[in-house]
Every structure is written in structure tokens, then in C-alpha cells.
Design an enzyme around this catalytic site. Structure first.
Site, short mmCIF file in Angstrom:
data_model
loop_
_atom_site.label_atom_id
_atom_site.label_comp_id
_atom_site.label_asym_id
_atom_site.label_seq_id
_atom_site.Cartn_x
_atom_site.Cartn_y
_atom_site.Cartn_z
N TYR A 26 54.33 56.08 22.14
CA TYR A 26 53.24 55.38 22.82
C TYR A 26 53.05 55.98 24.21
O TYR A 26 53.95 56.61 24.77
CB TYR A 26 53.52 53.88 22.93
CG TYR A 26 54.63 53.49 23.89
CD1 TYR A 26 54.33 53.06 25.19
CD2 TYR A 26 55.97 53.54 23.51
CE1 TYR A 26 55.33 52.70 26.06
CE2 TYR A 26 56.98 53.17 24.37
CZ TYR A 26 56.66 52.75 25.65
OH TYR A 26 57.64 52.39 26.52
N CYS A 27 51.82 55.80 24.75
CA CYS A 27 51.54 56.26 26.10
C CYS A 27 51.12 55.05 26.94
O CYS A 27 51.52 53.93 26.65
CB CYS A 27 50.46 57.34 26.09
SG CYS A 27 48.91 56.82 25.36
N ALA A 28 50.30 55.26 27.95
CA ALA A 28 49.96 54.17 28.87
C ALA A 28 49.19 53.05 28.18
O ALA A 28 49.30 51.89 28.56
CB ALA A 28 49.14 54.70 30.04
N ARG A 30 48.17 53.46 24.38
CA ARG A 30 47.97 53.68 22.94
C ARG A 30 49.29 53.81 22.18
O ARG A 30 50.24 54.40 22.67
CB ARG A 30 47.17 54.96 22.70
CG ARG A 30 45.95 55.10 23.55
CD ARG A 30 45.27 56.44 23.34
NE ARG A 30 44.51 56.84 24.51
CZ ARG A 30 43.84 57.96 24.61
NH1 ARG A 30 43.83 58.82 23.61
NH2 ARG A 30 43.18 58.25 25.70
#
Length: 658
Positions: A26-28, A30
Site C-alpha cells: 500500500y502507499c499513501a 491505495r
């Protein structure tokens, strides 16, 4: 509202189950899935959960699920689900995470994804550092300290605070080296050690940037690698190929010792002699090109930047510009991209704020949640993805509302020649980091309010999208009111109908009877709303067919729900899709909770207005609590009926005793 666990289970189910997932990160904002079979994903059902802001396919196996700022909570819930604890070897760092092909030139697609996935794990540190910078700039604004003064001239307290944010940017090459190596499948710690060698006191003691020293009898040009991003990126690519070659030559039993040994022995000199200077040259070259445009006309560049970003960000093509911003600050001492970029961000946040205002007015709960989350993530955190994927890329008219804000905000930024002297994320909290502050603030306000007002006055949806949304809201409201009334009924009193008795329902309006399965609405025709008949009206008034109370009275007047004294719940829906008329042509004569008597007028309507608006006047008259009854039978399938004629028989259930 669904819980984090419920939403995570929903996502996993609609993405094909744990057995379809080979990798999850996961990112910031998504969740980033790699899947065995992308075809198993039901995107429509996946997006039906209000917490899911959008779904983006990547290549043939990648899938991004946009969740907003709380993405980490959903990730933590997902990995606890059965089957998610052990993903197969494709998820291991020794394999590249990218498996998809998004176009004819897949290496170009992967190049941009490589940049995106290299920077996204560092976002947390960059966000934190940017707010510390903002605090120091505020201290400068109030005259407490000089932000740009040499460290030896600043009080110890402020020197320490500068160290807090400089730690991120000075050692940025180490972080980039680690994340880039991991993305490629090389060892991330070796990837970090390569640029770290060029930041050690021993390397710095060799001389200053621009000096030439003899190493192994060869000339080496020294550079300042602090804050650089292109050298560690290029070094990570080199490390990937070196490791790959070494693993073919060295027996697996001793690879853990000798692969990192030879990798460092090869890559640190290669980076110091060749790849590092080349990376700095690449960064300086791109920065110089943009600087040339800026030197020719800062005004033109300030318009180009915010007009490009709405198209770059969805494709992940904005990461090179982010790298150039950092490069500019490291080499020029300031950046000319961040200020104009703020116009795009705040135009984007203006759109979602307008959507939130409309959603509150319409009682559109799902879009209110999406837009509120996007607005807060944007205005306070400078993160545009929730707004972009939750609203902008889902509706037809949004870019027509967004681009004018980008353009006018860029015009203001260009007029004031806004510059950034530190890398920060565009939010309300970081306005003081720009110069001039007032020019930047005016530019943000122009971008924000232009796009917001365009949405408020012109809407963000096409005609069909708006009609569909209003119909869904009305249906949800009907269902919620019906469920609430049924709950109250069950709690306070049993149905008045005697078990086994038949309650006869009389026609609430005059006209021609139409079989329910011929109604031009799938829900009514299938009996999903209730059982009964439909009437093509010849009059203009709906009356109460018996004594009872008003359960639902829509402000638009297009429908009214009654609870008759016999316990039958009856819905009279005047026309099909007439909720879209927003009350025009209807006069509501009762309110929810009113007591009514047989023959009392409930609604007056204008059939000509309905037909002029393009809708059918056929009026379903249905028993909505038919599942609690033994039977509901239409007494006539065709022919004319007058007000008060018997049209439906409803028979109460007989309770069996043992």
C-alpha cells in the site's frame, strides 16, 4: 457505515479471494494488489462500498484500490484475513513487483511505475519533514529566526529543528537507494549502502564538489550527493544487473556472503566514478530545461504546470517532476514548480468541496463521505489521490470544472512569480513555505473557489449521472423509511389484520389498469418493490384508499406511502423516474405521520408536465409488506377503474399452532 474489517472482507471477496492475490502493498492512499487473474475482479461490486474511492487497473495483473488516508488500517485488516498471511514467492523481495503491461511500450510504463513505487514509501517522511519546514518558516515570518541564515548564526534550538527536516533530505539518497532496489528486486540494504558511502565523513573529507582526486590512479570528480535522487536511482538499476549476474556465477550456498560483498565492491566505485556524476547530469539537464522555460517566461510555466498535472497524476507521470523539485532546491536553492503545482491541487480540492456541498443538499450519503474524505486529505495533507480517484475520474463534467481553476490559479502564480525554498506538500498548513506568501495564497484561493463554484452552480455530473444518483437516493430513502417504520411497528404493535382475513384495497386514483409486469421500470415490474397493480391515470389526484397514517411523504410529491388500519403498507408512486422532476408538477397535500381517512386527497399532479419532462405517468400501486402477508392478488389486470373501486386483495397469514 461499514467497519474496516467488513470493508476489507468485501474488497478481498470482490477481488477474487486470497487465492487470487500474489502480492499486496500500500502507499499513501491505495491498496496495491498483484493478482493471478485480473478477470476475476468485479469492479462494480468493489466500488459499491462507500469506503472504496476508486479502482485502477494496472497492466494485466495489477489492481489499485483507492482508500484514502486510512489505507494502512485496511491493509492491516486484509493481511489478517485467512489465506493472506502467506503470499507466494512472487511477493518476495527477490522478485520484481511489477508484472503488468499497460501499453505497447511496456518498458516506458514500468519506468514510471518504478519512479512511483520508489517514492511512495518515503512519502511519510517527506510529509513530516515538510510540516517541520513550515513551522520554521512561520518562525521566520514572525521574526523569531532567519530560516535561510547559515547554521552557525542560528540559536542551538533552531539548529536542532533544522536537523529534524534536513535528516530526511540530506539522507534522501539512502532512502531512494533502498526503495528503488526493493522495487527492482535487488537487496534494499545494499541499495541503501551504495549512496550512503558517498555521504560518509571519509568521502566528504576528500574535497568539495567540483574537485578532482586520484582514486586507484584514476581521476574522480567529486559531487555533493546530499538530497540527490537520480544518482541512487541509476545506482539501483546497476545493482539489479550486478546482483543478477553474480547469482548466476556464485553457488547459492555462499551467495549471502559473496553477492553483497562483490556488489558493494563493484557498485560503490561505479557510482562514484560514473553513475553518480551521470545521475547528477540527468537531473541538472531536466532542471535546466525547465529553468530555461522559466527564465523565458515564469508566467507561461506557471500556467503550463497546473494544466499538465491533472493529466500526469492519474498516469503516475508526475513523479519525475517531484524529483526535479528536490533537485532544484539542492542546486538552485529554490524551486519554481511547487508554487504553480499548488493551483492544480487546490482546484482539485475545490471540485470535491463543491461535490460535498451538493451531496449535503441532496442527502447523498455515499458521495458526501467520499468528498469529505478527499477534501480533508487534500486541504490538510496535500494528498490529491482521494479526490482524483473518488470524484474526478468517475464523473463526466469534473475536468470541465477543474481546468478553469487550474488555469486562473496558474495565472495568479505566474503574476507573483511564486517560488518554494523548501520541498513541501501543497496544503493549507504549508502556505508559509512559499514566497511571496500572499501571492501564493491568492493563487490557491482563486483556483479553489473557481472550481468549487463551477461545481456548485453547474454540477459535476452529466444529466444521466445526476438522474441515476437522484433515483438511487430516493430509493435508499424509501427503503430506510420503510425499514424504520417496520421496526417501530414490530416493536409497538402487531398488525391489525386478523390471521386468514382478506383486506380489500380500493383504487387511490382513476384510470386504466396496467399489469405490474408491464411497468417500464425493472424494479416495479419484477415485484422487487411490492406486489399489486399499476394505473395509467386519467385524473389528477391521489386519495387515501382507506383510513390509515402517512408513512412516507416525499418532498418532491412524486410518491406517498401509507400504513392502512388493516396493517397493509401501500406505496403509490406517481409516474416512473419522476423523482428527477424535483417536485415540478406535483402538490403534496400531507406530511409524514399525518392521520388520513378514506377518500382524503394526498397528492395533486399534472400529467401534462410529467409527459413534457419525458417520463411515463403510469403509477404503480403496490403492497410493500407483502412478504408478511399470505397473499396479495390483483383483482383486475385490465380495464378502467374509478376512485374507490376494489383493485387488490391482501390476505393475512394464518399462524399455525402445534
Amino acid at each position: 457505515m461499514a467497519s474496516t474489517t467488513t470493508t476489507s472482507q468485501h474488497i478481498l471477496r470482490e477481488i477474487g479471494g486470497a487465492e487470487n492475490v500474489t502480492n499486496l502493498t500500500y502507499c499513501a492512499t491505495r491498496l496495491r494488489f498483484q493478482l493471478r487473474d485480473q478477470g476475476k475482479v468485479d469492479v462494480e461490486k468493489l466500488e459499491s462500498d462507500p469506503a472504496v474511492l476508486g479502482v485502477v487497473k494496472q497492466g494485466t495483473t495489477g489492481m489499485q484500490v483507492v482508500m484514502g488516508g486510512g489505507v494502512a488500517e485496511y491493509y492491516n485488516a486484509l493481511v489478517k484475513e485467512p489465506g493472506m498471511g502467506k503470499l507466494d514467492e512472487e511477493a518476495a523481495p527477490s522478485k520484481k513487483e511489477y508484472e503488468g503491461v499497460r501499453g505497447k511500450y511496456s518498458w516506458v510504463d514500468y519506468g514510471f511505475e518504478f519512479l512511483s513505487d520508489t517514492f511512495r514509501p518515503i512519502l511519510w517522511a517527506l510529509l513530516g519533514a515538510s510540516l517541520i519546514i513550515t513551522l520554521l518558516v512561520l518562525a521566520d515570518t514572525f521574526g523569531w529566526q532567519d530560516f535561510r541564515a547559515p547554521m552557525e548564526e542560528q540559536p542551538d534550538t533552531y539548529v536542532f529543528m533544522h536537523a529534524m527536516w534536513r535528516s530526511v533530505f540530506y539522507f534522501l539518497p539512502i532512502m531512494v537507494g533502498a526503495t528503488a532496489a526493493r522495487k527492482l528486486g535487488a537487496n534494499e540494504w545494499v541499495g541503501a549502502a551504495i549512496p550512503a558511502a558517498l555521504l560518509t565523513p571519509e568521502f566528504l573529507a576528500l574535497g568539495v564538489a567540483g574537485d578532482t582526486v586520484n582514486i586507484f590512479g584514476l581521476p574522480m570528480v567529486l559531487n555533493d550527493y546530499s538530497g540527490q535522487v537520480f544518482p541512487p536511482l541509476i545506482a539501483a538499476i546497476g545493482l539489479f544487473w550486478v546482483e543478477k549476474g553474480l547469482k548466476k556465477l556464485i553457488p547459492s550456498a555462499v551467495q549471502m556472503v559473496f553477492v553483497p560483498f562483490f556488489s558493494l565492491l563493484i557498485m560503490i566505485p561505479a557510482t562514484a566514478f560514473l553513475l553518480g556524476p551521470f545521475g547528477i547530469g540527468v537531473g541538472n539537464g531536466i532542471a535546466s530545461l525547465l529553468e530555461t522555460v522559466n527564465a523565458f517566461s515564469p508566467f507561461i510555466l506557471a500556467i503550463i504546470i497546473p494544466m499538465l498535472y491533472p493529466f500526469l497524476v492519474p498516469l503516475g507521470l508526475h513523479w519525475p517532476l517531484n524529483a526535479i523539485m528536490i533537485q532544484n532546491i539542492a542546486t538552485l536553492g529554490y524551486d519554481f514548480i511547487q508554487g504553480p503545482m499548488g493551483a492544480w491541487n487546490f482546484a482539485c480540492f475545490g471540485v470535491v468541496t463543491g461535490v460535498m456541498i451538493i451531496s449535503i443538499k441532496e442527502h447523498n450519503r455515499s458521495m458526501r463521505q467520499v468528498s469529505l474524505g478527499g477534501m480533508m486529505a487534500g486541504l490538510l495533507g496535500g494528498i490529491s489521490e482521494p479526490s482524483l480517484y473518488g470524484v474526478l475520474l468517475r464523473f463526466k463534467k469534473t475536468y470541465l470544472r477543474l481546468l478553469p481553476g487550474c488555469f486562473l490559479g496558474g495565472v495568479v502564480m505566474g503574476f507573483f512569480d511564486v517560488r518554494a525554498y523548501a520541498f513541501v506538500f501543497t496544503s493549507l498548513l504549508t502556505i508559509p513555505a512559499m514566497d511571496p506568501i500572499y501571492g501564493y495564497a491568492i493563487g490557491l484561493a482563486v483556483a479553489f473557489f473557481t472550481s468549487m463554484l463551477l461545481v456548485v452552480f453547474l454540477d459535476y455530473r452529466g444529466k444521466e449521472e445526476k438522474a441515476e444518483a437522484l433515483a438511487r437516493i430516493a430509493a435508499e430513502r424509501e427503503e430506510a423509511n420503510r425499514a424504520e417504520d417496520e421496526r417501530i411497528d414490530a416493536a409497538v404493535a402487531p398488525a391489525a389484520t386478523t390471521p386468514g382475513d382478506t383486506f380489500q384495497i380500493r383504487s387511490p386514483l382513476a384510470g386504466r389498469v396496467v399489469p405490474l409486469n408491464e411497468v417500464p421500470d425493472e424494479a416495479f415490474a419484477a415485484g422487487a418493490v411490492g406486489k399489486g397493480i399499476a394505473i395509467d391515470p386519467s385524473g389528477d389526484t391521489v386519495v387515501a384508499p382507506a383510513d390509515g397514517s402517512v408513512m412516507v411523504a416525499f418532498p418532491t410529491g412524486h410518491a406517498v406511502g401509507l400504513k392502512l388500519d388493516g396493517g397493509v403498507q401501500l406505496l403509490v408512486h406517481i409516474g416512473i423516474d419522476t423523482v428527477n422532476m424535483e417536485g415540478k408538477g406535483f402538490e403534496l397535500l400531507v406530511a409524514k405521520g399525518d392521520r388520513v381517512t378514506a377518500g382524503q386527497p394526498l397528492v395533486r399532479f399534472d400529467r401534462a408536465a410529467i409527459e413534457e419532462a419525458g417520463y411515463s405517468a403510469i403509477t404503480p400501486v403496490v403492497v410493500t409488506n407483502h412478504r408478511k402477508l399470505a397473499d396479495v392478488v390483483a383483482l383486475t389486470a385490465t380495464g378502467e377503474v374509478a376512485v374507490g373501486d376494489p383493485v387488490i386483495d391482501a390476505t393475512a397469514k394464518v399462524t399455525e399452532t402445534v
